[in-house]
Design a protein around this motif. Structure first.
Motif, PDB file in Angstrom:
ATOM      1  N   LYS A   1       8.852  22.342   8.945  1.00  0.00           N
ATOM      2  CA  LYS A   1       9.759  21.195   9.036  1.00  0.00           C
ATOM      3  C   LYS A   1      11.017  21.521   9.831  1.00  0.00           C
ATOM      4  CE  LYS A   1       8.249  19.043   4.785  1.00  0.00           C
ATOM      5  NZ  LYS A   1       8.408  19.291   3.375  1.00  0.00           N
ATOM      6  N   LEU A   2      11.431  22.790   9.793  1.00  0.00           N
ATOM      7  CA  LEU A   2      12.672  23.169  10.488  1.00  0.00           C
ATOM      8  C   LEU A   2      12.580  22.835  11.974  1.00  0.00           C
ATOM      9  CD1 LEU A   2      15.415  24.773  10.171  1.00  0.00           C
ATOM     10  CD2 LEU A   2      14.159  26.658  11.160  1.00  0.00           C
ATOM     11  N   TYR A   3      11.418  23.172  12.596  1.00  0.00           N
ATOM     12  CA  TYR A   3      11.272  22.925  14.024  1.00  0.00           C
ATOM     13  C   TYR A   3      11.248  21.426  14.308  1.00  0.00           C
ATOM     14  CZ  TYR A   3      10.240  27.849  14.425  1.00  0.00           C
ATOM     15  OH  TYR A   3      10.328  29.213  14.384  1.00  0.00           O
ATOM     16  N   ARG A   4      10.540  20.702  13.435  1.00  0.00           N
ATOM     17  CA  ARG A   4      10.443  19.260  13.632  1.00  0.00           C
ATOM     18  C   ARG A   4      11.832  18.645  13.547  1.00  0.00           C
ATOM     19  NH1 ARG A   4       7.132  16.991   9.121  1.00  0.00           N
ATOM     20  NH2 ARG A   4       9.199  16.782   8.270  1.00  0.00           N
ATOM     21  N   ASP A   5      12.603  19.069  12.533  1.00  0.00           N
ATOM     22  CA  ASP A   5      13.953  18.528  12.345  1.00  0.00           C
ATOM     23  C   ASP A   5      14.867  18.942  13.490  1.00  0.00           C
ATOM     24  OD1 ASP A   5      13.047  17.436  10.090  1.00  0.00           O
ATOM     25  OD2 ASP A   5      14.232  18.639   8.693  1.00  0.00           O
ATOM     26  N   ALA A   6      14.704  20.201  13.951  1.00  0.00           N
ATOM     27  CA  ALA A   6      15.554  20.680  15.049  1.00  0.00           C
ATOM     28  C   ALA A   6      15.320  19.833  16.285  1.00  0.00           C
ATOM     29  CB  ALA A   6      15.245  22.141  15.347  1.00  0.00           C
ATOM     30  N   PHE A   7      14.049  19.477  16.525  1.00  0.00           N
ATOM     31  CA  PHE A   7      13.727  18.653  17.681  1.00  0.00           C
ATOM     32  C   PHE A   7      14.359  17.269  17.532  1.00  0.00           C
ATOM     33  CE2 PHE A   7      10.865  15.747  19.966  1.00  0.00           C
ATOM     34  CZ  PHE A   7      10.970  16.287  21.230  1.00  0.00           C
ATOM     35  N   ARG A   8      14.224  16.699  16.325  1.00  0.00           N
ATOM     36  CA  ARG A   8      14.816  15.374  16.082  1.00  0.00           C
ATOM     37  C   ARG A   8      16.323  15.418  16.283  1.00  0.00           C
ATOM     38  NH1 ARG A   8      11.802  13.658  10.583  1.00  0.00           N
ATOM     39  NH2 ARG A   8       9.735  13.312  11.449  1.00  0.00           N
ATOM     40  N   PHE A   9      16.938  16.498  15.785  1.00  0.00           N
ATOM     41  CA  PHE A   9      18.384  16.662  15.872  1.00  0.00           C
ATOM     42  C   PHE A   9      18.824  16.676  17.342  1.00  0.00           C
ATOM     43  CE2 PHE A   9      21.882  19.897  16.032  1.00  0.00           C
ATOM     44  CZ  PHE A   9      22.860  19.110  15.458  1.00  0.00           C
ATOM     45  N   LEU A  10      18.064  17.426  18.158  1.00  0.00           N
ATOM     46  CA  LEU A  10      18.402  17.500  19.583  1.00  0.00           C
ATOM     47  C   LEU A  10      18.247  16.134  20.243  1.00  0.00           C
ATOM     48  CD1 LEU A  10      16.916  20.889  20.801  1.00  0.00           C
ATOM     49  CD2 LEU A  10      19.253  20.340  20.235  1.00  0.00           C
ATOM     50  N   MET A  11      17.217  15.393  19.825  1.00  0.00           N
ATOM     51  CA  MET A  11      17.000  14.066  20.386  1.00  0.00           C
ATOM     52  C   MET A  11      18.167  13.137  20.035  1.00  0.00           C
ATOM     53  SD  MET A  11      14.338  13.799  22.227  1.00  0.00           S
ATOM     54  CE  MET A  11      14.737  15.372  22.876  1.00  0.00           C
ATOM     55  N   ILE A  12      18.654  13.243  18.782  1.00  0.00           N
ATOM     56  CA  ILE A  12      19.796  12.405  18.362  1.00  0.00           C
ATOM     57  C   ILE A  12      21.026  12.756  19.209  1.00  0.00           C
ATOM     58  CG2 ILE A  12      21.393  11.906  16.448  1.00  0.00           C
ATOM     59  CD1 ILE A  12      18.948  12.323  14.569  1.00  0.00           C
ATOM     60  N   LEU A  13      21.244  14.070  19.381  1.00  0.00           N
ATOM     61  CA  LEU A  13      22.400  14.498  20.182  1.00  0.00           C
ATOM     62  C   LEU A  13      22.275  13.983  21.614  1.00  0.00           C
ATOM     63  CD1 LEU A  13      23.016  18.180  19.079  1.00  0.00           C
ATOM     64  CD2 LEU A  13      24.254  16.143  18.404  1.00  0.00           C
ATOM     65  N   ALA A  14      21.051  14.055  22.157  1.00  0.00           N
ATOM     66  CA  ALA A  14      20.846  13.570  23.518  1.00  0.00           C
ATOM     67  C   ALA A  14      21.134  12.073  23.573  1.00  0.00           C
ATOM     68  CB  ALA A  14      19.422  13.874  23.955  1.00  0.00           C
ATOM     69  N   GLY A  15      20.696  11.335  22.511  1.00  0.00           N
ATOM     70  CA  GLY A  15      20.964   9.891  22.428  1.00  0.00           C
ATOM     71  C   GLY A  15      22.451   9.616  22.453  1.00  0.00           C
ATOM     72  N   VAL A  16      23.200  10.382  21.642  1.00  0.00           N
ATOM     73  CA  VAL A  16      24.660  10.216  21.581  1.00  0.00           C
ATOM     74  C   VAL A  16      25.258  10.477  22.961  1.00  0.00           C
ATOM     75  CG1 VAL A  16      26.775  11.199  20.596  1.00  0.00           C
ATOM     76  CG2 VAL A  16      24.788  10.816  19.140  1.00  0.00           C
ATOM     77  N   ALA A  17      24.738  11.502  23.621  1.00  0.00           N
ATOM     78  CA  ALA A  17      25.259  11.854  24.943  1.00  0.00           C
ATOM     79  C   ALA A  17      25.024  10.721  25.935  1.00  0.00           C
ATOM     80  CB  ALA A  17      24.587  13.128  25.429  1.00  0.00           C
ATOM     81  N   VAL A  18      23.855  10.100  25.863  1.00  0.00           N
ATOM     82  CA  VAL A  18      23.542   9.003  26.787  1.00  0.00           C
ATOM     83  C   VAL A  18      24.494   7.830  26.536  1.00  0.00           C
ATOM     84  CG1 VAL A  18      21.772   7.293  27.380  1.00  0.00           C
ATOM     85  CG2 VAL A  18      21.157   9.698  27.131  1.00  0.00           C
TER      86      VAL A  18
END
Ligand SMILES: Nc1ncnc2c1ncn2[C@@H]1O[C@H](COP(=O)(O)OP(=O)(O)OP(=O)(O)O)[C@@H](O)[C@H]1O
Length: 865
Positions: A142-159
């Protein structure tokens, strides 16, 4: 490069047409080629099926067990079944696997040891190992899955951040800045570095890892499954004695140590001949059980080259030793073997007394298994009670049986059919061996239990022996009750049945006192759960029935299951998968070939082996006991004691989110405070450049930043020219706050107890943070005019520093031109003024066309057009 070409082994390839041998390179082998194995030791470059002769192989690369394994040829039968189907579960005894080492070959008197190539390259067993390293099974962590989601959220915020920009160029530039700020580019590098360090730390503890991505899961393990023999108990066994069967009764125990040697009898024949021991360099090697049993008989061995056309020409001949009272003087030759396999729980040999014609079959194995092949009338009356008596004491009990083969037609050895040979046997007796607990077992099990980590035993041994070992080792607490689960397959009209019996009352239980429940296949009857601290024990056959007919009960049985005995290798791995379905993080710890499947499917499989790495499991421990388990769980943490709960596996878990939320609140509060307070200062101006006094000092950015951070600098008499790009009091206030905050966060988020040692014990890290904080505060408040100039010129634009260091350390460039310059400077005679040089005289050919042109890259035997 192919896998095979890595092994630059040359093999003899048998040319079928005229039966002649030809030497070819390993990488030229293709499936279907017939190869001849010579007597020399060699690593196999392909998977091959043994066609004739025998082989002794070291399969430690595959199994982690460095006991020599005997390979027998594929029987040459005239039937339409495929060879694999015909050989059944035991087909591996005919296969020579790629990467394993052939230690010895046993040619028949008919000819050489031949094998047909089955698989090559990445399809082989070794290829499988390489593939599992190159393309590891994706871990659904789950850690990897969550880490990926977390990065996607950050990328969303950046956009979203880019919306506030104006021109297209600005959008692109700011988008890049925001994305690189929001998405931490060092995150993956940090994760990989962490894993690399953990792997290195494990190596120092003698634990090798071929699947580093599993290291992260180790801290989450919450159930540890142990194999029994060789893992919880000692590898070596102590021979207690043998219970001979005579007149349909079991006799009193014959103790090898204190009693006389046994007189010659079929029982002694079984003890001295029924094994797979091999003589390597004049020393007997093989299964420890076999070794102990043979040593107990005081017989001797010799390698013979039999004249008999039907025997393997170099078979083992066993003779009574000097201490023995009687026995066949010439000795007995083992002419054929059906080697031991965990799934079959037995082994057999066919022997022939030297100088005699009769052949005798001996079988040994799990007593319950052996009696299935014995004539009913030969099984002694007290068999079950005697077996229970010894297994309840934790002994390892082996059954022995034999028969004289009436008619052995002249045929090749490989055509002995196992079913024919292993039938109508006569029961000979029980061999009793003591299997002591390893000294490390109890303390480690206690430590795991104190850390609330469940433990279970999955063994191929007898159920009662397993229960006793579980109790004595502390795997099952003394005061808890043990419930035996028994299930029966549906037969005839009766449906499948499952029942529960308290283990303590086993000896006295009569059928009416048993807490037995019939449950039909639809599962209408409900299990009345026992109350309190209880554990289930079951055998492999029960597990199989539950899996097929009582699927709904399986989770309930597993959450309290502690002892699983008489489990075949396939059942061991299936059980691990069932635990995983219940969301357990499972570790399997084993030592033998029968654990390979389970070791591979578990989240963390750790094999106790002398090998550095084997295909058998992701982790291999050189320490031959279970002490490696707490070390594996604790590997990242180095805290002396295991915590009684596991760290969260998800990034989105409440404890982690809570600390992040508190951190965000504190940060926001401090920054808002700084933002508001700076605006209330008397010297505050929206355009600080106007508020600053123009002076004659440095105009560097650095000075601007540091001198605009506080009232004292804004009003300073020294006066710096602040007419630069960074004219904001808010930025100048928030920037140092953020910097100091980052340093504090690095300290606070390096969590210590209970999973790791307190962070201050990492003295280097603490010192670095303290220095960073000190430098930050110093630069913030220091009012030294030249420091910023020095910093910029000496540290940021560091050429002067570099030149100074070069001078101090007498560093000299290694470039050729620098070397030449230095040589020239040293040379007193350079330049040679008023001197002249000449070249060596050139020999000119009269005919220029005939001149030979020599190309150093061209070899004379190459053809040039
Ligand atoms: N060399 C052997 N020859 C004949 N029978 C054996 C031999 N080794 C073990 N057995 C029998 O076969 C059974 C199953 O053996 P297996 O190797 O699968 O498990 P184990 O060694 O008993 O236990 P564990 O799974 O804990 O290592 C043993 O309990 C024993 O009765």
């Amino acid at each position: 490069m192919t896998l095979i070409s890595i092994e630059s082994v040359k093999l003899h390839n048998l040319v079928k047409s005229n039966n002649k041998c030809k030497e070819i390179e390993s990488h030229c082998l293709v499936p279907g080629d017939v190869i001849v194995l010579t007597g020399k030791r060699q690593f196999l470059p392909c998977d091959a099926i043994l066609l004739s002769g025998g082989c002794i192989v070291n399969e430690s690369m595959l199994t982690g067990e460095s006991i020599p394994v005997s390979k027998t040829p594929l029987p040459n039968n005239n039937h339409t079944m495929t060879w694999k189907a015909h050989s059944g579960e035991d087909f591996k005894r005919h296969i020579l696997f790629c990467g394993t080492e052939v230690i010895q070959t046993k040619p028949t008197s008919h000819g050489q040891v031949k094998a047909v190539v089955l698989k090559t390259g990445f399809n082989t067993a070794k290829g499988d190992l390489v593939r599992s390293i190159l393309y590891p099974k994706p871990m659904n962590f789950k850690l990897y899955r969550d880490a990926f989601r977390f990065l996607m959220i950050l990328a969303g915020v950046a956009v979203i951040g880019t919306i506030y920009t104006e021109s297209l160029t600005e959008v692109v530039v700011k988008a890049l800045i925001i994305i690189t700020t929001a998405v931490p580019p060092a995150l993956s590098a940090a994760l990989s570095t962490g894993i690399m360090y953990a792997q290195r730390r494990l190596k120092t503890k003698g634990i090798f890892c071929i699947s580093p991505q599993r290291i992260n899961v180790c801290g989450r393990l919450n159930i540890i499954c142990f194999d029994k023999t060789g893992t919880l108990t000692e590898d070596g066994l102590d021979l207690c004695g043998v219970l001979p069967s005579q007149g349909n009764c079991l006799q009193k125990l014959h103790n090898f140590a204190s009693d006389d040697t046994l007189p010659w009898s079929p029982l002694l024949g079984a003890l001295s001949c029924c094994h797979s021991l091999v003589s390597i360099d004049g020393k007997l090697q093989g299964d420890r059980l076999d070794l102990k049993m043979f040593e107990g008989t005081q017989w001797e061995f010799e390698q013979s080259s039999s004249e008999n056309k039907e025997t393997v020409s170099s078979s083992l001949v066993l003779k009574p030793g000097q201490a023995c009272r009687s026995g066949p003087a010439e000795g007995i030759a083992i002419i054929h073997q059906f080697p031991f396999s965990s799934s079959l729980q037995r082994m057999s040999v066919i022997t022939q007394e030297i100088g005699q014609d009769n052949h005798v079959v001996y079988m040994k194995g799990a007593p319950e298994m052996v009696i299935q092949f014995c004539r009913e009338d030969s099984v002694p009356k007290g068999f079950s009670s005697e077996l229970q008596f010894y297994t309840m004491k934790g002994f390892r009990v082996i059954g022995l049986a034999y028969k004289v083969l009436e008619e052995v037609k002249p045929r090749s050895n490989s055509s002995f059919i196992r079913e024919d040979v292993e039938s109508d046997l006569e029961f000979l007796g029980l061999l009793i061996l003591e299997n002591k607990l390893k000294p490390e077992t109890k303390p480690v099990l206690q430590e795991l239990s104190a850390a609330n980590i469940r433990t279970a035993m999955i063994t191929g041994d007898n159920l009662q022996t397993a229960i006793t070992v579980a109790k004595t080792s502390g795997l099952v607490p003394e005061n808890s009750s043990m419930i035996l689960v028994e299930a029966e397959e549906p037969s005839g009209l009766s449906s499948a049945k499952i029942s529960w019996h308290p283990v303590e009352s086993q000896e006295q239980t009569s059928s009416n006192t048993k807490v037995s429940l019939n449950i039909n296949i639809e599962g209408r009857t409900i299990l009345e759960e026992a109350q309190g601290d209880y554990y289930f024990a079951m055998s492999g056959s029960t597990y199989q029935v539950v899996l097929q007919h009582f699927q709904s009960l399986l989770p309930k049985l597993l959450v309290n299951g502690a002892v699983f005995a008489r489990m075949s290798p396939g059942q061991k791995s299936s059980l691990i998968e069932e635990f995983q379905k219940l969301d357990y993080y499972v570790c399997m710890c084993g030592d033998g070939a029968n654990d390979c499947g389970a070791l591979k499917v578990a989240h963390a499989g750790i094999s106790l082996s002398e090998q550095e790495a084997s295909v058998a499991s992701p982790f291999t421990s050189r320490t031959p006991n279970i002490k490696c388990i707490p070390e594996l769980i604790n590997l990242n943490h180095a805290y002396p004691k295991l915590a009684p709960y596991r760290p969260p596996a998800q990034l989105m878990s409440p404890p982690l989110l809570l600390s992040v939320v508190i951190h965000v609140i504190v940060t926001t509060a401090i920054q808002v405070y700084g933002f508001v307070v700076v605006q209330q200062q008397t010297w505050y101006s929206e355009h600080p450049s106007r508020a600053c006094i123009y002076g004659n000092a440095s105009t560097s950015n650095t000075s601007t930043f540091f001198n605009s951070t506080g009232p004292q600098t804004a009003n300073t008499q020294t006066g710096f020219d602040l007419n630069m790009n960074h004219e904001s009091y808010e930025t100048a206030t928030l920037w140092p706050l953020t910097t100091i905050h980052c340093i504090i966060v690095a300290f606070i988020f390096s969590k210590g107890k209970p999973f790791r040692q307190a962070i201050y014990t990492n003295y280097i890290f603490t010192a670095v943070l303290t220095i960073q904080l000190g430098v930050c505060i110093f630069l913030l408040f220091a009012d030294i005019d030249n420091i910023y100039k020095v910093m910029e010129e000496f540290i940021i634009e560091n050429r002067k520093l570099w030149l100074l260091m070069k001078k101090c350390f007498n560093y000299k460039s290694k470039s050729q031109y620098r070397k030449t310059i230095r040589a020239v400077e040293m040379d007193q005679n350079w330049p040679p003024i008023n001197q002249s040089y000449r070249t060596k005289p050139v020999i000119r050919h009269s005919d220029d066309k005939a001149q030979v042109y020599s190309n150093p890259a061209f070899e004379s035997n190459e053809f040039v057009k």
